[in-house]
Design a protein around this motif. Structure first.
Motif, PDB file in Angstrom:
ATOM      1  N   LEU A 222      18.143 -15.085  -9.406  1.00  0.00           N
ATOM      2  CA  LEU A 222      16.931 -15.048  -8.582  1.00  0.00           C
ATOM      3  C   LEU A 222      15.738 -15.492  -9.397  1.00  0.00           C
ATOM      4  CD1 LEU A 222      15.892 -11.327  -7.928  1.00  0.00           C
ATOM      5  CD2 LEU A 222      17.617 -11.987  -9.557  1.00  0.00           C
ATOM      6  N   GLY A 223      14.659 -15.814  -8.700  1.00  0.00           N
ATOM      7  CA  GLY A 223      13.492 -16.400  -9.331  1.00  0.00           C
ATOM      8  C   GLY A 223      12.931 -15.601 -10.500  1.00  0.00           C
ATOM      9  N   ALA A 224      13.023 -14.268 -10.421  1.00  0.00           N
ATOM     10  CA  ALA A 224      12.419 -13.426 -11.446  1.00  0.00           C
ATOM     11  C   ALA A 224      13.346 -13.169 -12.618  1.00  0.00           C
ATOM     12  CB  ALA A 224      11.992 -12.100 -10.813  1.00  0.00           C
ATOM     13  N   LYS A 225      14.385 -13.991 -12.773  1.00  0.00           N
ATOM     14  CA  LYS A 225      15.411 -13.680 -13.765  1.00  0.00           C
ATOM     15  C   LYS A 225      14.876 -13.533 -15.187  1.00  0.00           C
ATOM     16  CE  LYS A 225      18.568 -16.830 -14.758  1.00  0.00           C
ATOM     17  NZ  LYS A 225      19.530 -17.922 -14.563  1.00  0.00           N
ATOM     18  N   GLY A 226      13.750 -14.161 -15.489  1.00  0.00           N
ATOM     19  CA  GLY A 226      13.195 -14.076 -16.836  1.00  0.00           C
ATOM     20  C   GLY A 226      12.617 -12.712 -17.163  1.00  0.00           C
ATOM     21  N   SER A 227      12.375 -11.884 -16.159  1.00  0.00           N
ATOM     22  CA  SER A 227      11.774 -10.562 -16.385  1.00  0.00           C
ATOM     23  C   SER A 227      12.609  -9.406 -15.848  1.00  0.00           C
ATOM     24  CB  SER A 227      10.405 -10.471 -15.706  1.00  0.00           C
ATOM     25  OG  SER A 227       9.592 -11.565 -16.010  1.00  0.00           O
ATOM     26  N   CYS A 228      13.323  -9.636 -14.756  1.00  0.00           N
ATOM     27  CA  CYS A 228      13.960  -8.503 -14.082  1.00  0.00           C
ATOM     28  C   CYS A 228      15.128  -7.943 -14.893  1.00  0.00           C
ATOM     29  CB  CYS A 228      14.423  -8.902 -12.680  1.00  0.00           C
ATOM     30  SG  CYS A 228      15.716 -10.148 -12.654  1.00  0.00           S
ATOM     31  N   HIS A 229      15.393  -6.662 -14.699  1.00  0.00           N
ATOM     32  CA  HIS A 229      16.496  -5.990 -15.389  1.00  0.00           C
ATOM     33  C   HIS A 229      17.723  -5.938 -14.476  1.00  0.00           C
ATOM     34  CE1 HIS A 229      13.665  -3.415 -18.147  1.00  0.00           C
ATOM     35  NE2 HIS A 229      13.443  -4.709 -18.258  1.00  0.00           N
ATOM     36  N   VAL A 230      18.893  -6.024 -15.085  1.00  0.00           N
ATOM     37  CA  VAL A 230      20.103  -5.940 -14.259  1.00  0.00           C
ATOM     38  C   VAL A 230      20.235  -4.579 -13.586  1.00  0.00           C
ATOM     39  CG1 VAL A 230      21.400  -7.762 -15.446  1.00  0.00           C
ATOM     40  CG2 VAL A 230      21.507  -5.411 -16.309  1.00  0.00           C
ATOM     41  N   GLY A 231      19.752  -3.533 -14.237  1.00  0.00           N
ATOM     42  CA  GLY A 231      19.772  -2.211 -13.607  1.00  0.00           C
ATOM     43  C   GLY A 231      18.913  -2.189 -12.352  1.00  0.00           C
ATOM     44  N   GLY A 232      17.759  -2.830 -12.432  1.00  0.00           N
ATOM     45  CA  GLY A 232      16.892  -2.945 -11.259  1.00  0.00           C
ATOM     46  C   GLY A 232      17.528  -3.803 -10.179  1.00  0.00           C
ATOM     47  N   ASN A 233      18.197  -4.863 -10.594  1.00  0.00           N
ATOM     48  CA  ASN A 233      18.908  -5.714  -9.623  1.00  0.00           C
ATOM     49  C   ASN A 233      19.914  -4.895  -8.830  1.00  0.00           C
ATOM     50  OD1 ASN A 233      19.167  -8.365 -12.089  1.00  0.00           O
ATOM     51  ND2 ASN A 233      17.573  -8.044 -10.577  1.00  0.00           N
TER      52      ASN A 233
END
Lengths: 558, 558
Positions: A222-233
């Protein structure tokens, strides 16, 4: 500049040589424009996101309203204790002396900027009032923190990469933020089965980069991959760009380790694809948005990475033709189709305007579709794509098109889809709806909403009108539309025209008011448009079972 | 008869013409034997199961022991009421006058054979003592029945196609059987999105046949497809032959309608791929084996059917080479690989012996692998398969092989995999374990179990020995092994040698004691080998939440 005739010529050009190596990207003979200066990322591992940090909305500089001002009916729950010096002392005991483990605005003065990143979302839409951020480094620390918070009735907000769009990871009042950013190790990877075990705080892009080296891919993008956490995903059951190919996280997540509000560590960290030993409890945590506990580790099934990737962008005359193109793509590209994205003409005009770039296709088309194929054999994939393109162009399903020639052009074409969200913020703000509607009527929501704005005299080209445009784009392959209304200013009249209109419209079509972005605080009061009272009652039972004191991410979700 | 040299010759033969039509099956130039007389099914829609009804085990004629005799420690739960004439009268009120809606052995004499099909499983391993079978025709009837049973403390067993292997759908004492066989309508199919809505009592094969006509496929396939119900498939989270390609039911099931023990109808029958509005409660019912409620309808995402299917069978020298072949198949066949099945030499010897047929490959190989590819373009798929075969044969990963030439031969090759279960019953009985173990050590369980049987003097070729053989086969693509021990007679010495040995062996390797067959009554007491006490406690919380009176499928599961 591509035109239909040049595209057809390019497609008929002799096929290029077969893949030289597994990791090389097959260059497709096409007619794309020269790469723009904006795409300066070195070619290598494909990185869909060119925005490494989503912390600041591009143009909104004014002070951000507190969430409690936006939602004046929200009252602080009097069951919750207020954080005291004594509480902080106990947290320091648990977390040790590491200064990076705690941001403490309780026991003494602090640079308020240190708290801001945890109190505000990247769009500056939500603003909380926490005075304390805890950053545990292990599951055991998370467990001790939650047990203590539960005993002391201290409300908490789990926070990952803080890239959400619905305010789910931002405190409302003085809830303690528990950031899992320090829990970011890749624990194991089985290159036979593709089973990966990682800490919840790993950044999605970092994990995918690691997997790329092993010839595998994370089944979510997804677009926010540079910041988002896999736990949040996983906590938000993120959908994204690869769902069409690799399915939802409910299918690909193999196991979860989570800490419950009372400190219990639920070890369901199975790495097997098949495990029918009792109720599949981890599923409850996928999409629970931190309201039942905190995911600390996860195991996920990763598919092998496709060495050949092709991307094409088309212009189409109508939504009916876009549906036809999708149907043909599913049929003809079948097992290699990895994305089918829809963008309306208005969204592309805005990206072009804000970025100051010419669109990849000449003129204006009412609709655009971006197609991606991923496969193990570039020659085969190209042949399938060529046959598909010839078919849809000959039958005039598609009006014009362009095929990316190399990695840079692949990124550039994706940029016209992925750049939408940020370009829309150009005028000051955006009303965003992430909805799922049966395909046939999906785009009608944009048209009906636009008509409603026009009738109400809210939509226009000058500063007299709050609404800049009403537009839609999204994951056509998943019947998932992003209805967006960029505005010059937030205006109660616009809100009154939008809600409950949009939700009622969706309810009538048995759609979902929240497809992939989650509920957070933004949609808490609207779940009833997609779920009946019985379902809501059953959900509240689950919440009460796991979190009887209600300390987990309060004021949100249900 | 195929040999390595003939296979290689056949593979190098000129490619056959491309697919003429979408539905035609591409004939692969190969070296398979002439079709046997056993495969008389007309070519058409692929039907993996050639056993339309799994009601009688082939050779076991002796009277079947009651489950209560097999498990003498089980005592009838005194909380449950005994069915009375008054209860039956109320059920008749709910179900109306339809004589096919009730099998009543309570209020008067009855042909005992009428109850037998509901009291016994197809392997004649489990036998219950119900006197009453109810066959509701609607969700509303199921709801009224369960509400009344819950009020009256009448225990019930939901029953689908009764094809299970662990006794999950068979009563133990006098529980009322609720058969959903009359709820068998296909409700809707969206040929744009692939979303199918069906009643839980639809037979899997019937649904797949319906889908084939629309160019789609059910994302699950298993040997019992001619009898099993899709509701039972979802209730047991069946895995089967297509999981490698289409993933688990947790990912593909879009929605569920279920009736809870108190009669509440849970309407979670969403047909959208993305729906993040609250906890995903339907997931709890996938694999709950009827202990939380009864699934009455389901919505499922169906992929498009691949017009080109190829099947190949290989002989291999060792389990290490089978792993190597699997790894290469994943890499080289990638998106078209739809099955990778493992069979050991002993299993194939037994199928050959019992069926009286020569094996498709000359001589004996320690291991066999069956590979299936499914794709949209037969030419491409064949080229990939050819390259793969050349590679693994040149490198001597594979010792010998055969490729099916047409639909009949595809079925015949599948028969060597799918025929195992029934051929093993030839000597009287089979101890069966359905387990999941990390791939590297998966087959070692068969070797260790065999050594244990030999050491105990239980394995031999004459009637003096209870154990005929120890063998393994299964879904290599899913790390899922079926350990089978065909026996001449059930013998406590064999059982003592097997258990808890097998479970402890799996526990040491973090495996699952129940991969895809469910727990039922067979594994109820062994869940602790795959789940810790915390997990079991959390699961029991869920059971108590939904079924506080414990009336749903008692004596089983947890």
């Amino acid at each position: 500049m591509a035109s239909r005739s040049s595209l057809m010529r390019a497609l008929r050009a002799p096929a290029v040589s077969a893949n030289a190596s597994k990791s090389s990207r097959r260059a497709v003979a096409g007619a794309a424009r020269a790469p723009s200066a904006a795409t300066s990322n070195p070619a290598g591992i494909r990185c869909l996101s060119t925005t490494p940090q989503r912390l600041v909305a591009p143009t909104l500089a004014r002070p951000v309203k507190l969430t409690t001002q936006t939602y004046p009916n929200l009252k602080r729950d009097s069951r919750f204790a207020t954080v005291t010096d004594e509480h902080v002392a106990r947290f320091r005991e648990i977390l040790g002396d590491n200064p990076s483990a705690i941001v403490d605005g309780v026991t003494g003065p602090i640079d308020e900027g240190d708290l801001e990143a945890f109190n505000e979302d990247w769009m500056h839409k939500y603003k909380g009032q926490t005075r304390l951020v805890l950053k545990p480094a292990s599951t055991e620390e998370v467990s001790q923190i939650l047990r203590y918070c539960n005993e002391q009735r201290l409300a908490v907000v789990p926070q990952g990469g803080n890239t959400g769009l619905v305010g789910g990871s931002i405190p409302v009042f003085d809830e303690i933020v528990i950031s899992i950013a320090r829990m970011n190790e890749i624990r194991s990877f089985d290159d036979g089965s593709g089973a990966l075990v990682v800490d919840a705080g790993c950044i999605l892009e970092a994990v995918d980069t690691y997997l790329a080296k092993q010839g595998y891919i994370f089944p979510l993008d997804l677009g926010a991959k540079g910041s988002c956490h896999v736990g949040g995903n996983v906590s938000t059951n993120a959908g994204g760009l690869r769902l069409l190919r690799y399915g939802s996280l409910h299918g690909s997540v193999l196991g979860v380790e989570a800490v419950l509000p009372d400190g219990t560590i639920m070890n369901d960290l199975c790495t097997l694809r098949k495990n029918n030993t009792g109720y599949d409890l981890k599923q409850l945590f996928i999409g629970a948005e931190g309201t039942l506990g905190i995911i600390t580790k996860l195991a996920i099934h990763c598919p092998q990475r496709s060495p050949a990737v092709n991307v094409a962008l088309f212009g189409l005359e109508s939504y009916e033709k876009a549906q036809l193109a999708f149907r043909e793509a599913k049929k003809q590209l079948s097992e290699i189709l990895s994305a089918f994205e829809l963008m309306d003409g208005k969204s592309q005009q805005i990206v072009s305007l804000v970025k100051g770039q010419d669109k990849p296709l000449e003129g204006d088309h009412p609709f655009y579709c971006l197609i991606e194929t991923s496969g193990s054999n570039g020659e085969h994939d190209y042949a399938k794509l060529e046959a598909f393109l010839e078919d849809v162009m000959t039958r005039e399903v598609v009006a014009d098109g362009v095929v990316a020639q190399d990695e840079t052009q692949i990124k550039e074409l994706w940029g016209w889809r992925e750049g939408i969200t940020e370009c829309l913020g150009h005028w000051g703000g955006t009303y965003k709806y992430d909805v799922s509607i049966p395909l046939k009527e999906m785009y009608l929501l944009v048209e009906d909403t636009k008509a409603r704005m026009e009738e109400a005299g809210l939509l226009g080209d000058t500063d007299d009108y709050p609404v800049v445009a009403v537009l839609g784009y999204g994951h056509m392959g998943d019947s998932n539309l992003h209805l967006n209304i960029p505005v010059r200013r937030y205006d109660p009249k616009v809100e009154q025209a939008l809600e409950p209109f949009v939700y009622e419209w969706i309810q009538k079509r048995n759609g979902s008011i929240s497809a992939e972005h989650g509920l957070g605080i933004a949609k808490k009061n609207f779940v009833g448009y997609s779920r009946d009272d019985t379902m809501l009652g059953l959900m509240k039972q689950i919440k009460n079972l796991y979190d009887p004191n209600g300390i987990m991410n309060p004021y949100k979700y249900l």
